[in-house]
Motif scaffolding. Structure first.
Motif, mmCIF file in Angstrom:
data_model
loop_
_atom_site.group_PDB
_atom_site.id
_atom_site.type_symbol
_atom_site.label_atom_id
_atom_site.label_comp_id
_atom_site.label_asym_id
_atom_site.label_seq_id
_atom_site.Cartn_x
_atom_site.Cartn_y
_atom_site.Cartn_z
ATOM 1 N N PHE A 1 0.823 -1.209 0.000
ATOM 2 C CA PHE A 1 0.000 0.000 0.000
ATOM 3 C C PHE A 1 0.859 1.262 0.000
ATOM 4 N N ILE A 2 2.020 1.210 0.621
ATOM 5 C CA ILE A 2 2.931 2.360 0.602
ATOM 6 C C ILE A 2 3.337 2.709 -0.835
ATOM 7 N N ILE A 3 3.444 1.709 -1.693
ATOM 8 C CA ILE A 3 3.756 1.968 -3.108
ATOM 9 C C ILE A 3 2.682 2.882 -3.705
ATOM 10 N N THR A 4 1.410 2.601 -3.401
ATOM 11 C CA THR A 4 0.310 3.440 -3.897
ATOM 12 C C THR A 4 0.358 4.830 -3.272
ATOM 13 N N ILE A 5 0.640 4.892 -1.989
ATOM 14 C CA ILE A 5 0.765 6.196 -1.320
ATOM 15 C C ILE A 5 1.848 7.029 -1.999
ATOM 16 N N ASN A 6 2.948 6.400 -2.364
ATOM 17 C CA ASN A 6 4.037 7.129 -3.028
ATOM 18 C C ASN A 6 3.630 7.629 -4.412
ATOM 19 N N LEU A 7 2.753 6.898 -5.096
ATOM 20 C CA LEU A 7 2.233 7.398 -6.379
ATOM 21 C C LEU A 7 1.453 8.687 -6.154
ATOM 22 N N TYR A 8 0.703 8.732 -5.068
ATOM 23 C CA TYR A 8 -0.042 9.950 -4.709
ATOM 24 C C TYR A 8 0.927 11.067 -4.319
ATOM 25 N N ARG A 9 1.912 10.749 -3.493
ATOM 26 C CA ARG A 9 2.874 11.759 -3.039
ATOM 27 C C ARG A 9 3.669 12.337 -4.214
ATOM 28 N N ASP A 10 3.897 11.504 -5.232
ATOM 29 C CA ASP A 10 4.602 11.973 -6.429
ATOM 30 C C ASP A 10 3.716 12.836 -7.322
ATOM 31 N N GLY A 11 2.416 12.906 -7.010
ATOM 32 C CA GLY A 11 1.490 13.707 -7.799
ATOM 33 C C GLY A 11 0.955 12.993 -9.026
ATOM 34 N N ASP A 12 1.110 11.662 -9.072
ATOM 35 C CA ASP A 12 0.711 10.913 -10.264
ATOM 36 C C ASP A 12 -0.663 10.274 -10.173
ATOM 37 N N ILE A 13 -1.237 10.212 -8.966
ATOM 38 C CA ILE A 13 -2.629 9.768 -8.826
ATOM 39 C C ILE A 13 -3.347 10.754 -7.903
ATOM 40 N N SER A 14 -4.653 10.796 -8.042
ATOM 41 C CA SER A 14 -5.477 11.716 -7.247
ATOM 42 C C SER A 14 -5.801 11.113 -5.883
ATOM 43 N N VAL A 15 -6.256 11.957 -4.968
ATOM 44 C CA VAL A 15 -6.667 11.467 -3.652
ATOM 45 C C VAL A 15 -7.875 10.536 -3.787
ATOM 46 N N GLU A 16 -8.744 10.791 -4.776
ATOM 47 C CA GLU A 16 -9.896 9.914 -5.012
ATOM 48 C C GLU A 16 -9.433 8.513 -5.396
ATOM 49 N N THR A 17 -8.423 8.450 -6.264
ATOM 50 C CA THR A 17 -7.878 7.148 -6.669
ATOM 51 C C THR A 17 -7.215 6.454 -5.492
ATOM 52 N N LEU A 18 -6.481 7.204 -4.689
ATOM 53 C CA LEU A 18 -5.856 6.626 -3.501
ATOM 54 C C LEU A 18 -6.913 5.982 -2.603
ATOM 55 N N LYS A 19 -8.040 6.661 -2.409
ATOM 56 C CA LYS A 19 -9.111 6.124 -1.557
ATOM 57 C C LYS A 19 -9.724 4.852 -2.158
ATOM 58 N N ILE A 20 -9.929 4.862 -3.469
ATOM 59 C CA ILE A 20 -10.514 3.689 -4.136
ATOM 60 C C ILE A 20 -9.566 2.498 -4.052
ATOM 61 N N VAL A 21 -8.287 2.743 -4.267
ATOM 62 C CA VAL A 21 -7.301 1.655 -4.171
ATOM 63 C C VAL A 21 -7.231 1.152 -2.724
ATOM 64 N N LYS A 22 -7.321 2.063 -1.765
ATOM 65 C CA LYS A 22 -7.312 1.661 -0.354
ATOM 66 C C LYS A 22 -8.485 0.724 -0.057
ATOM 67 N N GLU A 23 -9.669 1.034 -0.583
ATOM 68 C CA GLU A 23 -10.837 0.162 -0.399
ATOM 69 C C GLU A 23 -10.588 -1.223 -0.988
ATOM 70 N N SER A 24 -9.911 -1.260 -2.124
ATOM 71 C CA SER A 24 -9.578 -2.522 -2.773
ATOM 72 C C SER A 24 -8.638 -3.355 -1.887
ATOM 73 N N PHE A 25 -7.653 -2.703 -1.291
ATOM 74 C CA PHE A 25 -6.746 -3.382 -0.367
ATOM 75 C C PHE A 25 -7.517 -3.882 0.862
ATOM 76 N N GLU A 26 -8.419 -3.064 1.360
ATOM 77 C CA GLU A 26 -9.187 -3.436 2.548
ATOM 78 C C GLU A 26 -10.011 -4.698 2.293
#
Length: 198
Positions: free
Chosen positions: A118-143
């Motif tokens: 999941f940190i890999i996905t967080i880093n995509l967000y921190r790099d500015g390459d994915i939106s916060v909405e996408t981060l939340k959706i991916v988080k739900e998928s992990f959950e």
């Protein structure tokens, strides 16, 4: 698969082969942004077998790139973030050689999926390459995936080679441990009914 790749040889989009796991039917979907691609991949971005890369894209990855120890394929899958096209091909194209979880490796399952991946996905967000909405959706998928893992290996006690220690420590960093346990218990009751009926 060869015909499919030949069709895109000039454009060279990023292509992920999900092998029917998306349950979209025998289709593939195109996305115009990296953000949409990651959002639709969700947890499946952790699945090594779906990753492919064009040779010239691979050659652009720095020889000094520090690949993630748990998920080295992520450096390849997410290396091209500015392409004009991304594809998830959900056609079923191979049978998994061995899906026996007792032979899958000895890594810590919850550290891998509740933290490292999941940190890999967080880093995509921190790099500015994915939106916060996408981060939340991916988080739900992990959950949802963590719920299934806890049900299968902690409650149903299905055989596995994974290290299951540290669930409480790792899951509580980014996810709600209580919710995961509650949902896992519900899944357990449903799966138990199915086992009894067989």
């Amino acid at each position: 698969m060869i015909d499919f790749l030949e069709r895109y040889e000039k454009e060279k989009p990023v292509i992920y082969f999900s092998n029917g796991t998306m349950r979209w039917g025998p289709i593939y979907k195109e996305f115009s942004t990296f953000d949409e691609f990651v959002r639709n991949l969700g947890i499946w971005g952790t699945w090594t077998s779906g990753v492919g890369i064009w040779k010239e894209d691979f050659d652009r990855i720095s020889k000094d790139y520090n690949y993630d120890r748990i998920s080295p394929h992520a450096g390849i899958l997410y290396s091209e973030r500015k392409k004009s096209k991304y594809i998830i091909n959900d056609l079923y194209w191979m049978t998994e050689i061995d899906s026996d979880h007792s032979k899958k490796g000895k890594y810590n399952l919850y550290k891998a999926f509740a933290l490292d991946e999941f940190i890999i996905t967080i880093n995509l967000y921190r790099d500015g390459d994915i939106s916060v909405e996408t981060l939340k959706i991916v988080k739900e998928s992990f959950e949802k995936f963590l719920i299934k893992l806890y049900c299968d290996f902690n409650l149903l006690k299905r055989p596995c080679s994974y290290d299951l220690d540290g669930f409480e420590d790792y899951v509580d960093i980014f996810f709600n441990k209580k919710d995961i346990i509650e949902e896992s218990n519900l899944m357990y009751l449903e799966k138990s009914k199915g086992i009894e009926q067989e």
